[in-house]
Design an enzyme around this catalytic site. Sequence first.
Site, short mmCIF file in Angstrom:
data_model
loop_
_atom_site.label_atom_id
_atom_site.label_comp_id
_atom_site.label_asym_id
_atom_site.label_seq_id
_atom_site.Cartn_x
_atom_site.Cartn_y
_atom_site.Cartn_z
N ASP A 1 -5.85 -3.70 -6.40
CA ASP A 1 -6.31 -3.87 -5.02
C ASP A 1 -5.25 -4.71 -4.30
O ASP A 1 -4.91 -5.81 -4.74
CB ASP A 1 -7.66 -4.60 -5.03
CG ASP A 1 -8.25 -4.76 -3.64
OD1 ASP A 1 -7.50 -5.10 -2.70
OD2 ASP A 1 -9.47 -4.57 -3.49
N CYS B 1 -0.72 4.55 10.83
CA CYS B 1 -0.51 5.87 11.43
C CYS B 1 -1.70 6.15 12.34
O CYS B 1 -2.41 7.14 12.18
CB CYS B 1 -0.36 6.94 10.36
SG CYS B 1 0.26 8.49 11.04
N CYS C 1 0.88 -1.18 0.00
CA CYS C 1 0.00 0.00 0.00
C CYS C 1 0.91 1.22 0.00
O CYS C 1 1.05 1.91 1.00
CB CYS C 1 -0.91 0.00 1.22
SG CYS C 1 -1.77 -1.56 1.52
N GLU D 1 -0.09 0.41 -5.41
CA GLU D 1 -0.96 1.43 -4.86
C GLU D 1 -2.24 1.46 -5.68
O GLU D 1 -2.21 1.69 -6.88
CB GLU D 1 -0.27 2.79 -4.86
CG GLU D 1 -1.17 3.97 -4.52
CD GLU D 1 -1.88 3.80 -3.19
OE1 GLU D 1 -3.13 3.98 -3.17
OE2 GLU D 1 -1.22 3.47 -2.19
N GLY E 1 4.43 7.27 -1.02
CA GLY E 1 5.73 6.85 -1.49
C GLY E 1 6.92 7.17 -0.61
O GLY E 1 8.05 6.81 -0.96
N GLY E 2 6.73 7.82 0.52
CA GLY E 2 7.87 8.14 1.39
C GLY E 2 8.58 6.89 1.89
O GLY E 2 9.81 6.79 1.83
N LYS E 3 7.80 5.93 2.38
CA LYS E 3 8.41 4.68 2.87
C LYS E 3 8.96 3.87 1.71
O LYS E 3 9.98 3.18 1.86
CB LYS E 3 7.38 3.88 3.66
CG LYS E 3 6.83 4.59 4.89
CD LYS E 3 5.82 3.73 5.63
CE LYS E 3 5.14 4.51 6.76
NZ LYS E 3 4.27 5.59 6.26
#
Length: 454
Positions: free
Chosen positions: A312, A383, A261, A286, A265-267
Site C-alpha cells: 500500500d 489523469c 503508484c 505498485e 509502468g510507462g512513467k
Amino acid sequence: MTASAPRRVAYDVLRAVNESDAYANLLLPTSIERARLTTADAALATELTYGTLRRQGTYDAVISIAADRPVQEIDPAVLDALRLGVHQLLSTRVASHAAVNESVELAREGGRAASGFVNAVLRRISRDTPGDWMTRVEDSARSDDERLGLVYSHPVWVVRAFRRALAAEGRTDELEALLTADNASPRVTMAALPGLGEVPEEARRTPYSPLGFRLGGGDPESLVSGSDGRVRVQDEGSQLAALALTRAEPVRAGERWLDLCAGPGGKTAVLAAEALAGGASLEANEVSPARAGLVRRAIEGVPLDVPVSEADGRVRASESPDMYDRILVDAPCTGLGALRRRPEARWRKSPADVPSLTELQTELLSAAVVALKPGGIVAYVTCSPHLAETSGVVSEVRRSFGSSLEELDARAVLTEISSTDPRLPDQADGSKRAQLWPHRHNTDAMSISLLRKL
C-alpha cells in the site's frame, strides 16, 4: 447468415465491457488476434468498438426515442447490438442494409422477438438522417447541461466538472471543443527513452515532450518490439509528467527516487532512464500484483536495478521518513482525462466515487511528503482535470503541512522542457499547477503539481 468477424469481435468486446467491467484497450487486441482478423478487419473492429463506446450516451438517446421506451427496459445484450447498429447508421459509411442485417444477426441469439425488435428499431432510425436524429436528441434535453451531455455523449456530472476546471483557467468557452476532442480517436504517440531509445529519422517530433514522436503510419509494434522496450507507445502528457519531476532541477549523482503508484509502468520507465543518466537510484511501488508485473516488464529495457515492491503506497511511504530526493505520486483517479483512450470510463464513474478517491489521493500525497528528504520534490499527478482531485488535494496537503511545504512552478518547468510553448494559463486558485488538455495539447488531460519539502 452470421455476423461478420469484425462485428462479432466488436460486439463481444462491448458485451464484456458492459457486463463484466472489462477494459476495451486490454481486451480488444487479444480478441482481434484470437479471431485472426486481417489488417482491414482489425481496423473496422477497432472503429466499431471505440466509436460505439464513445458515443454510447448519444446512441442511447436515439434508441430510446426510436424504440419509444427507456434503454433501461431493453435487454442489455439486445441493447449492445442496437448501439453497434446505430453507430454504423449514424457515424460511418457502412451501407444501411448491412448495418441493420448484421445487427439483427447479433441479436438473434436472444430469440426471434429480440431480432425482430432490433430490425424494427434500426429500420426506423435508418429512415432519417443523422442530423434529424441529433435534432430530436437535443429537443429531448431538459437543460443545457443535459443537451451537451446527450450531444457529446458525456454524463452531465462530467460536463459540469469539465466546465469548472476550464473556468479555473478562464476558458469555459472551450468546453464544447474539449467534449469534441474526447470523442476523437487519439493519434499514437511514441516515446524514445532518453539516452537509450532512437527516434526514427522519418518520425515527426511532438511539440512538447523532448522524448516524443509520431510515425507516419503503420503498426508501431515492430518498432517497439525491436527496441527491447526502449521505444514505447506513451501519451505525451504521461511523458511530461515524469519529466516534470526529473527536470524540475538538475539531478545530483546519488539521489534516491521513488515511484509510489507505478503501474502500469510507462512513467517508471522514463524515470529509470533519467535516473540512469543522472546517476540516481530508483525504486518503484505498485499495490496491485498484476500491475506490478507490468511495471517490471516496462523497465526491462533500462539497464538499472529498479526494485518493485507491492505495498500500500500510504504505508510504503510513511514507513520511509526523510529518505527520498524525488517522489512521483501518479495517484489513482477517476481517469476523466483519458476518455479518448478509455471511453468506457465515463460510464463507470459517478460523483459518488470522487470523495473516496480524493481521500486516498490526499493520504498518498501526505505520505509521500513524509518520505521526502528536506529539500526533496514530489510530483503529484492525476489523469483527471477534476478540481477536487487536483487543486483540492494539493490545497489540503499544503494546509496540513503548512510552511514546511512550498509549491514549485510546474508550468514554468513544462515550458522549459518543451520546444513549443504549451501556453499554460494561471489557475484561479493561485496555484502553480500545470493542466494539459486533449483539445489544446492533443494529450490526455494530465494535471501536474510540484511540491518541495522545506
